[in-house]
Scaffold this motif. Structure first.
Motif, short mmCIF file in Angstrom:
data_model
loop_
_atom_site.label_atom_id
_atom_site.label_comp_id
_atom_site.label_asym_id
_atom_site.label_seq_id
_atom_site.Cartn_x
_atom_site.Cartn_y
_atom_site.Cartn_z
N VAL A 107 -7.24 12.80 10.63
CA VAL A 107 -8.40 13.34 11.36
C VAL A 107 -8.79 12.43 12.51
O VAL A 107 -9.38 12.87 13.50
N GLN A 108 -8.47 11.15 12.40
CA GLN A 108 -8.78 10.19 13.47
C GLN A 108 -7.62 10.08 14.45
O GLN A 108 -7.82 9.93 15.65
N ALA A 109 -6.39 10.17 13.94
CA ALA A 109 -5.22 10.00 14.79
C ALA A 109 -5.07 11.11 15.83
O ALA A 109 -4.46 10.89 16.88
N LYS A 110 -5.62 12.30 15.55
CA LYS A 110 -5.48 13.39 16.52
C LYS A 110 -6.24 13.10 17.81
O LYS A 110 -5.98 13.71 18.85
N ASN A 111 -7.21 12.14 17.73
CA ASN A 111 -7.96 11.75 18.92
C ASN A 111 -7.50 10.42 19.49
O ASN A 111 -8.13 9.88 20.40
N LEU A 112 -6.40 9.86 18.94
CA LEU A 112 -5.90 8.59 19.42
C LEU A 112 -5.26 8.79 20.80
O LEU A 112 -4.30 9.53 20.96
N ALA A 113 -5.80 8.09 21.79
CA ALA A 113 -5.30 8.23 23.16
C ALA A 113 -4.43 7.06 23.57
O ALA A 113 -3.48 7.23 24.36
N PRO A 130 7.02 6.65 7.07
CA PRO A 130 7.60 6.01 5.89
C PRO A 130 7.73 6.99 4.73
O PRO A 130 6.92 7.92 4.58
N GLU A 131 8.75 6.77 3.92
CA GLU A 131 8.97 7.64 2.78
C GLU A 131 7.88 7.44 1.72
O GLU A 131 7.38 6.34 1.51
N GLY A 132 7.51 8.54 1.11
CA GLY A 132 6.54 8.50 0.03
C GLY A 132 5.10 8.48 0.48
O GLY A 132 4.20 8.34 -0.36
N MET A 133 4.85 8.59 1.78
CA MET A 133 3.48 8.57 2.30
C MET A 133 3.01 10.00 2.57
O MET A 133 3.79 10.83 3.04
N PRO A 134 1.73 10.28 2.30
CA PRO A 134 1.22 11.64 2.51
C PRO A 134 1.05 11.96 3.99
O PRO A 134 0.87 11.07 4.81
N PRO A 135 1.09 13.24 4.34
CA PRO A 135 0.94 13.62 5.76
C PRO A 135 -0.46 13.40 6.31
O PRO A 135 -0.67 13.50 7.51
N SER A 136 -1.43 13.11 5.44
CA SER A 136 -2.80 12.88 5.92
C SER A 136 -2.96 11.50 6.53
O SER A 136 -4.04 11.17 7.05
N LEU A 137 -1.92 10.67 6.48
CA LEU A 137 -1.94 9.35 7.10
C LEU A 137 -0.85 9.29 8.18
O LEU A 137 0.27 9.76 7.98
N ILE A 138 -1.21 8.70 9.32
CA ILE A 138 -0.29 8.56 10.44
C ILE A 138 0.03 7.07 10.60
O ILE A 138 -0.89 6.23 10.63
N PHE A 139 1.32 6.74 10.70
CA PHE A 139 1.75 5.36 10.77
C PHE A 139 2.41 5.07 12.13
O PHE A 139 3.10 5.91 12.69
N HIS A 140 2.16 3.84 12.60
CA HIS A 140 2.83 3.32 13.79
C HIS A 140 3.41 1.96 13.44
O HIS A 140 2.78 1.16 12.74
N ALA A 162 -6.99 0.14 19.75
CA ALA A 162 -6.86 1.60 19.58
C ALA A 162 -8.02 2.27 20.31
O ALA A 162 -9.18 1.90 20.09
N VAL A 163 -7.71 3.22 21.15
CA VAL A 163 -8.71 3.92 21.95
C VAL A 163 -8.72 5.38 21.55
O VAL A 163 -7.66 6.03 21.53
N PHE A 164 -9.92 5.91 21.23
CA PHE A 164 -10.06 7.28 20.76
C PHE A 164 -10.96 8.06 21.71
O PHE A 164 -11.97 7.54 22.21
N THR A 165 -10.60 9.30 21.95
CA THR A 165 -11.44 10.21 22.74
C THR A 165 -12.00 11.29 21.82
O THR A 165 -11.42 11.59 20.77
N HIS A 166 -13.11 11.86 22.23
CA HIS A 166 -13.77 12.93 21.48
C HIS A 166 -14.05 12.51 20.04
O HIS A 166 -14.05 13.35 19.12
N ALA A 167 -14.26 11.19 19.84
CA ALA A 167 -14.57 10.69 18.51
C ALA A 167 -16.06 10.75 18.21
O ALA A 167 -16.46 10.70 17.05
#
Length: 630
Positions: A85-91, A118-128, A148-153
């Motif tokens: 939910v936070q990563a979708k606004n990551l700019a 990474p394997e075994g991680m849920p799709p609700s988490l985004i990894f870099h 990390a810079v977020f827009t529309h947060a």
């Protein structure tokens, strides 16, 4: 937890329920992950210091991570985690080494970052994944800074306000650093634009210092530890969002770089409802328009010139420019203040010296220019950068500091035959941190610069040659050609017919004089004067007949008069018959006057002749009109 406004209670319930649902689903996922042992446990974050800057509409999260390798194997990369939910606004995401004491090592070069799954991680988490410059051995550590810079947060709450209301927003994050690694000690500082805080989540070790909310320090946190916090606070900073920005950078090797920027801006904060009063806004702008913004500031490159600011109506005079050797500032003031949900469109343009941005390297020329917008703290939903290269440019190569969508097109301008190559760069969710320099490399033959002057010189040369030829060359039809001879013959026929018409008109004039002598006879009774008039008229008519004879002979001999000759002969015959009838009528009337014959008997003698004269006059006039039309 929140101070609710009665008029917004329904929207409040919906928003809070939405936040609770997001937090509950994420918290459930993290609880399951915290019970799972992973191979990532060899890495430990011995200290994490996070700072969240909410002083503008852009949320900037700076994290200082001290990374230690507690395992036997080398570690060459670490993972950065964000909730979906936070990563979708990551700019923007950047990582760099830190030497300590607030100094960033090699701050001009960021560490490589890429998205991983990474394997075994849920799709609700985004990894870099952040690649380290050198692998960490057992017991080694280093410190990195992650931005990390977020827009529309920031979510407006309430979503709609009146002109007199202040703007309140909500921000959601976690007091614990979300990471797949265990954290020994960590702290969080949330910096707000002012100390006006409606509400905030209170956890252990929570303190407020002015406009800062501090959480922690917290110790011995397991992996994927998550402590949701929500801050509800006042902010009247400009929420300027460019839904689309098109930047056109046109290169001219004659010494100029022309930049044109087309903006479509909307106020992305709480939407305005109710009526707008210009009088109240002018009188008390800080009370009756605190959530609106009246101007924007654009920091243009130094030595900018020929600056303009206009919209669809025309030039906008409510702007100012300040320049010095280091920068040029343009104050942009729209035609009206922008409240939440209001939008405006405008264009700014400026010129720049070519030598400041165009360079040569290894036989190629390259443009070194900034990517983003010069306007402060502007969020851009969709940015399109067009670099218009000179005609004849080839072997084009583009270098950008971050991934962008690339393309090419052609622009047709003045004196163009094949057009100018245009490089297209497109990126969504752009923030000021993207205002970095990119390069466009291309090859260009200097002789191509002479193309347009050559076209102009050639055009004027051929124009002058054409004028000289036109003046000195006889473009008339040849006198020996059949068409020219036919034209000359027809002109002679026309001239002859005009002479015939003139003589016939003189004859008709003589006829009128003969008729007039009869009227004088009836009035005065002078027979001798009437005979004299008839003799004069007879003499003139004979002269006219002699003049008509050669003209008629010419028409008979000319092939161009074939069609009109019968009408001319008919005209002459009718006129001759008219002469005879008039002379006979005139003689009859004169004889009757000499013999003292009058009254009914005179009328009977000339009645038939008079009727014929009238008919002949009409026929002669009709033939003249017909010949005149031809």
């Amino acid at each position: 937890m929140f101070k609710q406004l009665p008029a917004e209670k329904l929207r409040t319930d919906r928003l809070v329920m939405g936040l609770r649902f997001d937090l509950l689903s994420l918290f459930t996922t993290l609880a399951l992950l915290s019970t799972t042992t992973t191979v990532l446990s060899d890495v430990i974050l011995s200290r994490v210091d996070r700072r969240i800057d909410l002083t503008s509409q852009i949320a900037r999260v700076t994290s200082t991570l001290k990374v230690e390798n507690a395992g036997p194997g080398p570690v060459s990369e670490i993972l950065i985690t964000f909730p979906e939910v936070q990563a979708k606004n990551l700019a923007y995401l950047m990582a760099a080494l830190n030497e300590g004491k607030g100094k960033v090592k090699n701050s001009g070069i960021s560490l490589p970052i890429k998205a991983v799954n990474p394997e075994g991680m849920p799709p609700s988490l985004i990894f870099h994944s952040v690649s380290l410059p050198t692998a960490l051995g057992e017991g080694d550590s280093l410190t990195i800074d992650v931005l990390a810079v977020f827009t529309h947060a920031l979510r407006a709450f309430p979503e709609e306000i009146t002109q007199a209301d202040i703007q309140l927003v909500l921000f959601q994050d976690t007091a614990h650093y979300l990471s797949p690694y265990a954290v020994n000690i960590q702290s969080l500082t949330v910096k707000l634009p002012k100390s006006s805080i409606e509400s905030y989540t209170k956890l252990d070790n929570t303190n407020i210092h002015g406009s800062d909310i501090k959480y922690g320090p917290y110790e011995n946190l397991p992996s994927f530890s998550y402590a949701p916090v929500v801050v509800h606070f006042e902010t009247n900073q400009p929420f300027a969002v460019a839904q689309e920005l098109v930047r056109e950078i046109e290169i001219s090797h004659w010494g100029n770089v022309q930049v044109t920027e087309h903006y479509n801006i909307v106020h992305g904060g709480a939407k305005s409802k109710g009526e707008f009063s210009r009088l109240d806004f002018q009188a008390r702008p800080h009370l009756r328009g605190a959530s609106a913004f009246r101007n924007l500031v654009a920091k243009l490159p130094p030595r900018s010139h020929s600056i303009y600011y206009r919209d669809e109506i025309g030039n906008i005079s409510t702007s100012n420019v300040w320049d010095d050797p280091k920068k040029t500032e343009l104050l942009i003031e729209p035609r009206y203040p922008l409240f939440g949900g209001w939008r405006t469109t405008f264009t700014i343009g400026y010129g720049l010296p070519l030598q400041d941005f165009l360079f040569e390297s290894e036989g190629k020329r390259f443009l070194d220019f900034s990517f983003g917008s010069p306007i402060n703290d502007l969020v851009i939903d969709n940015l399109i950068v067009k670099v218009v290269l000179p005609k004849g440019s080839n072997d084009i190569f583009i270098s950008t500091p971050f991934p962008v969508k690339q393309g090419q097109e052609t622009k047709i301008s003045h004196l163009d035959f094949v057009g100018r190559p245009v490089v297209l760069l497109e990126k969504t969710n752009v923030v000021p941190e993207h205002n970095q320099y990119f390069q466009v490399y291309y090859k260009f033959n200097s002789l191509s610069m002479l193309m347009e002057p050559f076209i102009l010189i050639s055009g004027f040369f051929f124009l002058f040659v054409a004028c000289i030829v036109y003046v000195h060359v006889d473009l008339s039809i040849s006198k020996s050609s059949a068409s020219y001879l036919a034209k000359m013959q027809w002109d002679e026929v026309r001239a002859t017919i005009q002479e015939v018409q003139s003589i016939i008109n003189q004859c008709l004039s003589t006829h009128e004089k003969l008729e007039a002598s009869l009227h004088d006879l009836s009035r005065t009774g002078d027979v001798q004067a009437c005979k004299t008039a008839r003799k004069t008229a007879d003499s003139l008519l004979k002269e006219y007949s002699k003049e008509l004879m050669p003209l008629l002979s010419f028409l008979k001999s000319s092939p161009q008069a074939t069609q009109i000759l019968p009408k001319v002969e008919e005209l002459l015959a009718k006129e001759r018959e008219l002469q005879e009838r008039l002379i006979t009528k005139h003689s009859t009337i004169v004889d009757c006057h000499e013999k003292k014959i009058g009254g009914r008997e005179l009328e009977n003698r000339v009645a038939s002749q008079q009727q014929k004269v009238i008919v002949l006059k009409q026929e002669v006039e009709d033939l003249l009109d017909y010949i005149e039309e031809i």
